[in-house]
Write an enzyme that holds these catalytic residues in place. Structure first.
Site, PDB file in Angstrom:
ATOM      1  N   GLY A   1      42.149  36.095  39.482  1.00 61.47           N
ATOM      2  CA  GLY A   1      43.192  36.938  40.058  1.00 61.47           C
ATOM      3  C   GLY A   1      44.429  36.903  39.194  1.00 61.47           C
TER       4      GLY A   1
ATOM      5  N   GLY B   1      48.413  38.246  39.227  1.00 60.01           N
ATOM      6  CA  GLY B   1      49.441  38.858  40.046  1.00 60.01           C
ATOM      7  C   GLY B   1      50.800  38.785  39.391  1.00 60.01           C
TER       8      GLY B   1
ATOM      9  N   ASP C   1      55.429  32.722  53.524  1.00 63.41           N
ATOM     10  CA  ASP C   1      55.045  33.932  52.791  1.00 63.41           C
ATOM     11  C   ASP C   1      53.707  34.431  53.304  1.00 63.41           C
ATOM     12  OD1 ASP C   1      55.373  35.971  50.903  1.00 63.41           O
ATOM     13  OD2 ASP C   1      54.288  34.874  49.354  1.00 63.41           O
TER      14      ASP C   1
ATOM     15  N   ASN D   1      47.282  36.417  51.426  1.00 63.01           N
ATOM     16  CA  ASN D   1      47.277  34.974  51.222  1.00 63.01           C
ATOM     17  C   ASN D   1      46.258  34.250  52.102  1.00 63.01           C
ATOM     18  OD1 ASN D   1      49.334  35.239  49.369  1.00 63.01           O
ATOM     19  ND2 ASN D   1      50.961  34.880  50.847  1.00 63.01           N
TER      20      ASN D   1
END
Length: 302
Positions: A101, A103, A225, A230
């Site tokens: 991943g 980001g 968050d 997530n």
């Protein structure tokens, strides 16, 4: 996107890492390290510094700039190389594989080790340092901080949270941390944002995530968050990841952040599954999580 430096590691020599470490040390005092200071910082001769600078600059590990003086600084790839070198010396990992991943604030790669693991580089400060510096609680009291400091503190914060929460909370097992990078258990699953839940799974999965939030709060942390990006979902349940913004429950804004986490999570389910999750009293829900009285989100339906 920061390039994966792993392919360069086999070509680097011990003296290259002396040079990179010297630049890192010099950056504690200024953004750009003067060439004449590098022999002392790196414990190399001026001639060796010249040779190593050329090698490292060609590989994109350091950057050169002529201001009032000729200065050098690490790139993120150079910082990556130092962290990878430390992990290799500790025998934490044997190699780096494909990206898992990429980001805005982190890059994650699979790594070769004794079991499936993941390598996460924190990238906070790489694209817009000022914005990150304003938003991140752990840099709020610092007037002058570098991207290295910001990224390292993010990794330290996340590693500390995972060490506290694992295994009571379903989070990736932390393995090792150095500079802005951490090694953790690789989790297989589907990101909640991409998962297509069956009708009978919607409330059950929401309850699972909220229960993990409650266990985390009891252990001393608010995620701060929480979102559909997530959380991983798989046949064994859910895993909550990305904890660099986590705050301790005795933080002055902990309850406010807990309410926001609940609102974000419930809001996602309301948008994607409106027939299963309608009105929810998120303030009361957050109170129940904080008081260790959470049972099911259905108790807070309007």
């Amino acid at each position: 996107m920061v390039e994966n430096v792993a392919s360069e590691m086999a070509e680097l020599e011990p003296e290259d890492f002396y040079l990179l470490s010297g630049v890192e040390q010099g950056m504690r005092f200024s953004e750009w390290v003067a060439r004449e200071k590098l022999p002392d910082f790196a414990d190399l001769t001026p001639e060796e510094v010249e040779y190593r600078l050329d090698r490292c600059e060609r590989r994109g590990l350091v950057e050169r700039k002529t201001i009032q003086y000729e200065g050098f600084k690490l790139t993120f790839e150079g910082y990556d190389a130092l962290a990878l070198h430390t992990f290799a010396e500790r025998e934490t990992i044997q190699g780096v594989g494909a990206p898992l991943g990429v980001g805005k604030e982190s890059d994650v790669y699979e790594v070769q080790s004794y079991k499936p693991l993941a390598l996460k580089y924190h990238r906070e400060g790489y694209t817009d340092f000022r914005e990150v510096n304003r938003e991140r609680e752990y840099t709020a009291d610092k007037e002058h901080v570098s991207w290295m400091y910001t990224a390292r503190k993010a990794a330290e914060r996340e590693y500390d949270a995972l060490e506290t929460l694992y295994p009571d909370v379903s989070v990736p097992q932390p393995i090792d941390q150095n500079r802005h990078a951490l090694i953790m258990e690789r989790i297989d699953g589907v990101e909640l944002a991409r998962a297509k839940l069956e009708d009978t799974q919607v409330v059950a999965v929401l309850d699972l995530i909220l229960a993990e939030m409650a266990t985390a709060f009891a252990a001393g942390y608010v995620h701060a968050d929480m979102s559909e990006y997530n959380v991983f979902v798989n046949s064994e349940g859910v895993t909550v990841f990305d904890w660099p913004q986590a705050v301790p429950t005795d933080h002055e804004n902990a309850h406010e952040l807990l309410v926001r986490d609940a609102e974000n999570l419930v809001g996602y389910f309301q948008r994607k599954y409106p027939h299963h999750v309608e009105g929810v009293d998120t303030d009361a829900l957050a109170d129940a999580i904080a008081d260790d009285e959470f049972g099911s989100v259905t108790a807070f339906f309007d």
